[in-house]
Scaffold this motif. Structure first.
Motif, PDB file in Angstrom:
ATOM      1  N   ILE A  78     -96.022  68.440-101.290  1.00 41.84           N
ATOM      2  CA  ILE A  78     -97.140  69.062-100.579  1.00 41.84           C
ATOM      3  C   ILE A  78     -96.730  69.842 -99.334  1.00 41.84           C
ATOM      4  O   ILE A  78     -97.426  70.746 -98.913  1.00 41.84           O
ATOM      5  CB  ILE A  78     -98.218  68.017-100.226  1.00 41.84           C
ATOM      6  CG1 ILE A  78     -97.602  66.847 -99.474  1.00 41.84           C
ATOM      7  CG2 ILE A  78     -98.922  67.533-101.480  1.00 41.84           C
ATOM      8  CD1 ILE A  78     -98.588  65.801 -99.009  1.00 41.84           C
ATOM      9  N   GLU A  79     -95.595  69.516 -98.759  1.00 43.05           N
ATOM     10  CA  GLU A  79     -95.157  70.206 -97.542  1.00 43.05           C
ATOM     11  C   GLU A  79     -94.375  71.464 -97.902  1.00 43.05           C
ATOM     12  O   GLU A  79     -93.504  71.441 -98.771  1.00 43.05           O
ATOM     13  CB  GLU A  79     -94.291  69.277 -96.691  1.00 43.05           C
ATOM     14  CG  GLU A  79     -95.029  68.050 -96.183  1.00 43.05           C
ATOM     15  CD  GLU A  79     -94.114  67.083 -95.445  1.00 43.05           C
ATOM     16  OE1 GLU A  79     -92.915  67.402 -95.269  1.00 43.05           O
ATOM     17  OE2 GLU A  79     -94.599  66.013 -95.074  1.00 43.05           O
ATOM     18  N   GLU A  80     -94.684  72.563 -97.229  1.00 42.08           N
ATOM     19  CA  GLU A  80     -94.018  73.844 -97.505  1.00 42.08           C
ATOM     20  C   GLU A  80     -92.504  73.745 -97.323  1.00 42.08           C
ATOM     21  O   GLU A  80     -91.746  74.294 -98.117  1.00 42.08           O
ATOM     22  CB  GLU A  80     -94.585  74.957 -96.625  1.00 42.08           C
ATOM     23  CG  GLU A  80     -95.914  75.487 -97.096  1.00 42.08           C
ATOM     24  CD  GLU A  80     -95.874  76.032 -98.515  1.00 42.08           C
ATOM     25  OE1 GLU A  80     -94.973  76.816 -98.861  1.00 42.08           O
ATOM     26  OE2 GLU A  80     -96.775  75.657 -99.294  1.00 42.08           O
ATOM     27  N   GLN A  81     -92.061  73.048 -96.283  1.00 42.59           N
ATOM     28  CA  GLN A  81     -90.627  72.921 -96.043  1.00 42.59           C
ATOM     29  C   GLN A  81     -89.947  72.166 -97.188  1.00 42.59           C
ATOM     30  O   GLN A  81     -88.850  72.521 -97.602  1.00 42.59           O
ATOM     31  CB  GLN A  81     -90.343  72.222 -94.705  1.00 42.59           C
ATOM     32  CG  GLN A  81     -88.865  72.212 -94.332  1.00 42.59           C
ATOM     33  CD  GLN A  81     -88.254  73.604 -94.252  1.00 42.59           C
ATOM     34  OE1 GLN A  81     -88.791  74.490 -93.612  1.00 42.59           O
ATOM     35  NE2 GLN A  81     -87.138  73.818 -94.928  1.00 42.59           N
ATOM     36  N   SER A  82     -90.632  71.148 -97.711  1.00 44.97           N
ATOM     37  CA  SER A  82     -90.082  70.399 -98.849  1.00 44.97           C
ATOM     38  C   SER A  82     -89.953  71.297-100.073  1.00 44.97           C
ATOM     39  O   SER A  82     -88.970  71.206-100.815  1.00 44.97           O
ATOM     40  CB  SER A  82     -90.961  69.196 -99.174  1.00 44.97           C
ATOM     41  OG  SER A  82     -90.959  68.276 -98.117  1.00 44.97           O
ATOM     42  N   ASN A  88     -84.121  75.779-102.584  1.00 45.87           N
ATOM     43  CA  ASN A  88     -82.752  75.996-102.112  1.00 45.87           C
ATOM     44  C   ASN A  88     -81.777  75.066-102.822  1.00 45.87           C
ATOM     45  O   ASN A  88     -80.681  75.485-103.203  1.00 45.87           O
ATOM     46  CB  ASN A  88     -82.671  75.796-100.596  1.00 45.87           C
ATOM     47  CG  ASN A  88     -83.327  76.916 -99.832  1.00 45.87           C
ATOM     48  OD1 ASN A  88     -83.452  78.032-100.311  1.00 45.87           O
ATOM     49  ND2 ASN A  88     -83.767  76.617 -98.613  1.00 45.87           N
ATOM     50  N   ASP A  89     -82.174  73.803-103.006  1.00 46.76           N
ATOM     51  CA  ASP A  89     -81.334  72.848-103.732  1.00 46.76           C
ATOM     52  C   ASP A  89     -81.120  73.304-105.175  1.00 46.76           C
ATOM     53  O   ASP A  89     -80.021  73.207-105.710  1.00 46.76           O
ATOM     54  CB  ASP A  89     -81.959  71.448-103.725  1.00 46.76           C
ATOM     55  CG  ASP A  89     -81.915  70.787-102.355  1.00 46.76           C
ATOM     56  OD1 ASP A  89     -81.183  71.268-101.473  1.00 46.76           O
ATOM     57  OD2 ASP A  89     -82.646  69.788-102.179  1.00 46.76           O
ATOM     58  N   MET A  90     -82.190  73.800-105.802  1.00 49.19           N
ATOM     59  CA  MET A  90     -82.079  74.266-107.184  1.00 49.19           C
ATOM     60  C   MET A  90     -81.130  75.452-107.283  1.00 49.19           C
ATOM     61  O   MET A  90     -80.298  75.511-108.198  1.00 49.19           O
ATOM     62  CB  MET A  90     -83.462  74.635-107.727  1.00 49.19           C
ATOM     63  CG  MET A  90     -84.337  73.434-107.998  1.00 49.19           C
ATOM     64  SD  MET A  90     -86.102  73.739-108.305  1.00 49.19           S
ATOM     65  CE  MET A  90     -86.196  75.336-109.008  1.00 49.19           C
ATOM     66  N   ASP A  91     -81.228  76.384-106.359  1.00 49.59           N
ATOM     67  CA  ASP A  91     -80.331  77.548-106.366  1.00 49.59           C
ATOM     68  C   ASP A  91     -78.883  77.130-106.164  1.00 49.59           C
ATOM     69  O   ASP A  91     -77.987  77.618-106.855  1.00 49.59           O
ATOM     70  CB  ASP A  91     -80.737  78.554-105.294  1.00 49.59           C
ATOM     71  CG  ASP A  91     -82.004  79.313-105.639  1.00 49.59           C
ATOM     72  OD1 ASP A  91     -82.387  79.337-106.825  1.00 49.59           O
ATOM     73  OD2 ASP A  91     -82.611  79.887-104.709  1.00 49.59           O
ATOM     74  N   SER A  92     -78.659  76.232-105.209  1.00 51.87           N
ATOM     75  CA  SER A  92     -77.303  75.754-104.950  1.00 51.87           C
ATOM     76  C   SER A  92     -76.743  75.022-106.157  1.00 51.87           C
ATOM     77  O   SER A  92     -75.598  75.247-106.561  1.00 51.87           O
ATOM     78  CB  SER A  92     -77.271  74.823-103.736  1.00 51.87           C
ATOM     79  OG  SER A  92     -77.620  75.507-102.576  1.00 51.87           O
ATOM     80  N   PHE A  93     -77.560  74.149-106.748  1.00 49.75           N
ATOM     81  CA  PHE A  93     -77.106  73.403-107.922  1.00 49.75           C
ATOM     82  C   PHE A  93     -76.786  74.349-109.067  1.00 49.75           C
ATOM     83  O   PHE A  93     -75.774  74.192-109.748  1.00 49.75           O
ATOM     84  CB  PHE A  93     -78.151  72.371-108.358  1.00 49.75           C
ATOM     85  CG  PHE A  93     -77.695  71.557-109.529  1.00 49.75           C
ATOM     86  CD1 PHE A  93     -76.823  70.500-109.353  1.00 49.75           C
ATOM     87  CD2 PHE A  93     -78.125  71.869-110.812  1.00 49.75           C
ATOM     88  CE1 PHE A  93     -76.377  69.764-110.440  1.00 49.75           C
ATOM     89  CE2 PHE A  93     -77.689  71.141-111.905  1.00 49.75           C
ATOM     90  CZ  PHE A  93     -76.814  70.083-111.722  1.00 49.75           C
ATOM     91  N   ASP A  94     -77.638  75.353-109.280  1.00 52.02           N
ATOM     92  CA  ASP A  94     -77.415  76.315-110.345  1.00 52.02           C
ATOM     93  C   ASP A  94     -76.073  77.017-110.165  1.00 52.02           C
ATOM     94  O   ASP A  94     -75.322  77.173-111.128  1.00 52.02           O
ATOM     95  CB  ASP A  94     -78.552  77.346-110.378  1.00 52.02           C
ATOM     96  CG  ASP A  94     -78.359  78.371-111.473  1.00 52.02           C
ATOM     97  OD1 ASP A  94     -78.410  77.994-112.663  1.00 52.02           O
ATOM     98  OD2 ASP A  94     -78.144  79.556-111.144  1.00 52.02           O
ATOM     99  N   THR A  95     -75.763  77.414-108.951  1.00 54.07           N
ATOM    100  CA  THR A  95     -74.492  78.089-108.679  1.00 54.07           C
ATOM    101  C   THR A  95     -73.314  77.186-109.042  1.00 54.07           C
ATOM    102  O   THR A  95     -72.395  77.607-109.756  1.00 54.07           O
ATOM    103  CB  THR A  95     -74.409  78.501-107.197  1.00 54.07           C
ATOM    104  OG1 THR A  95     -75.480  79.409-106.922  1.00 54.07           O
ATOM    105  CG2 THR A  95     -73.081  79.159-106.880  1.00 54.07           C
TER     106      THR A  95
END
Length: 114
Positions: A78-82, A88-95
């Protein structure tokens, strides 16, 4: 029946809630990665006319299930920062995953001379 608030407080107190958060966060990232890879593969299959028969039917069901899962999961964040942290975590993991799996982004078919 134990009230929901009591159950949540007990889970927070014994560390279960923190562990649950870690497990669900990790599985969410893995599911997103898997979903992205399946979609990339299905796009390639469609482009080459290979999305046929049973695989096409199963893919449709998979997409519908994934959409329902991701929609429900998104209601938990529910939190925008989360949300931004998760993307960001998904992008990093994908890389890192694509490097490990030797699956580069932006693949192009080989040029063939006719």
């Amino acid at each position: 029946m134990i009230p929901k608030k009591t159950l949540i407080e007990a889970a927070e107190k014994d560390g279960s809630m923190a562990r649950l958060n870690q497990l669900l966060s990790a599985s969410q990232i893995l599911l997103c990665e898997a979903n992205n890879l399946v979609e990339e593969a299905s796009d390639l299959m469609k482009e080459r006319g290979l999305m046929l028969g049973t695989i096409k039917q199963l893919h449709t069901r998979f997409v519908q299930s994934a959409d329902a899962y991701f929609k429900e999961f998104s209601s938990l964040v529910i939190e925008e920062q989360s949300k931004m942290d998760m993307f960001n975590d998904m992008d990093s993991f994908d890389t890192y995953f694509r490097k490990w799996a030797k699956i580069p982004k932006g693949w192009e078919p080989l040029k063939q001379e006719i």
